[in-house]
Scaffold this motif. Structure first.
Motif, PDB file in Angstrom:
ATOM      1  N   GLU A 148       0.833  -1.059   0.048  1.00  0.00           N
ATOM      2  CA  GLU A 148       0.128   0.064   0.023  1.00  0.00           C
ATOM      3  C   GLU A 148       0.971   1.289   0.035  1.00  0.00           C
ATOM      4  O   GLU A 148       1.902   1.481   0.768  1.00  0.00           O
TER       5      GLU A 148
ATOM      6  N   ILE B 181      -4.706   3.984   3.829  1.00  0.00           N
ATOM      7  CA  ILE B 181      -5.855   2.907   4.380  1.00  0.00           C
ATOM      8  C   ILE B 181      -6.964   3.816   4.679  1.00  0.00           C
ATOM      9  O   ILE B 181      -6.907   4.992   5.104  1.00  0.00           O
ATOM     10  N   THR B 182      -8.274   3.394   4.042  1.00  0.00           N
ATOM     11  CA  THR B 182      -9.258   3.820   4.235  1.00  0.00           C
ATOM     12  C   THR B 182     -10.351   2.836   4.929  1.00  0.00           C
ATOM     13  O   THR B 182     -10.520   1.858   4.596  1.00  0.00           O
TER      14      THR B 182
ATOM     15  N   TYR C 299     -10.175  -2.224   6.445  1.00  0.00           N
ATOM     16  CA  TYR C 299      -9.512  -2.148   4.974  1.00  0.00           C
ATOM     17  C   TYR C 299      -8.469  -3.307   5.071  1.00  0.00           C
ATOM     18  O   TYR C 299      -8.047  -3.897   6.106  1.00  0.00           O
ATOM     19  N   THR C 300      -8.381  -3.949   4.129  1.00  0.00           N
ATOM     20  CA  THR C 300      -7.261  -5.116   3.754  1.00  0.00           C
ATOM     21  C   THR C 300      -6.561  -4.800   2.541  1.00  0.00           C
ATOM     22  O   THR C 300      -6.855  -4.420   1.679  1.00  0.00           O
ATOM     23  N   THR C 301      -5.405  -5.308   2.739  1.00  0.00           N
ATOM     24  CA  THR C 301      -4.217  -5.269   1.482  1.00  0.00           C
ATOM     25  C   THR C 301      -4.761  -6.207   0.479  1.00  0.00           C
ATOM     26  O   THR C 301      -5.248  -7.062   0.749  1.00  0.00           O
TER      27      THR C 301
ATOM     28  N   CYS D 110      -5.103  -6.809   7.712  1.00  0.00           N
ATOM     29  CA  CYS D 110      -6.473  -6.346   7.790  1.00  0.00           C
ATOM     30  C   CYS D 110      -6.455  -5.274   8.610  1.00  0.00           C
ATOM     31  O   CYS D 110      -5.857  -5.353   9.657  1.00  0.00           O
TER      32      CYS D 110
ATOM     33  N   ASP E 178     -13.852   6.670   8.827  1.00  0.00           N
ATOM     34  CA  ASP E 178     -13.923   6.416   7.463  1.00  0.00           C
ATOM     35  C   ASP E 178     -13.002   7.297   6.834  1.00  0.00           C
ATOM     36  O   ASP E 178     -12.945   7.345   5.377  1.00  0.00           O
TER      37      ASP E 178
ATOM     38  N   GLN F 276      -9.143   8.575   5.106  1.00  0.00           N
ATOM     39  CA  GLN F 276      -8.309   8.049   4.704  1.00  0.00           C
ATOM     40  C   GLN F 276      -6.905   8.335   5.668  1.00  0.00           C
ATOM     41  O   GLN F 276      -6.699   9.656   5.895  1.00  0.00           O
TER      42      GLN F 276
END
Length: 109
Positions: free
Chosen positions: A6, A10-11, A15-17, A87, A96, A98
């Motif tokens: 990433e 992350i948002t 969030y998961t990569t 995760c 929510d 970023q």
């Protein structure tokens, strides 16, 4: 070998990569470089997930890291299956939003 999973941030709140195939590796070291913790984001928890096929996932352990500041954070993951991903659960009033973060996965055979 080091993979950048990433680079845009992350948002949350969840969030998961992207999954990464790691069957050849013995050890994985995660690096998170948190550039900014926006107002309203209290912290985020990072949990390593494993998969035998890259499709179905389960948590490897309890959250590997809880991040509540800017900087670089790292931890080691061992005894995993063929695939890894991270995760992230973001906590706070603005979960929510970023969070500017870079995620690296360094692998050793």
């Amino acid at each position: 070998m080091t993979a950048v999973l990433e680079r845009d941030g992350i948002t949350g709140p969840h969030y998961t990569t992207e999954p990464y195939e790691v069957a050849w590796a013995r050890e994985a070291r995660w690096f998170l470089r948190v550039l900014d913790l926006p107002a309203g984001v209290r912290q985020f928890d990072c949990t390593v997930q494993v998969s035998p096929d890259g499709l179905y996932w389960c948590d490897l352990d309890k959250p590997a890291a809880t991040v509540d500041a800017t900087g670089v954070f790292t931890w080691v993951t061992r005894e995993f299956g063929g695939w890894l991903r991270l995760c992230v659960t973001v906590h706070g009033d603005a979960a929510d939003t970023q969070v500017p973060t870079l995620i690296y996965l360094a692998l050793k055979a």
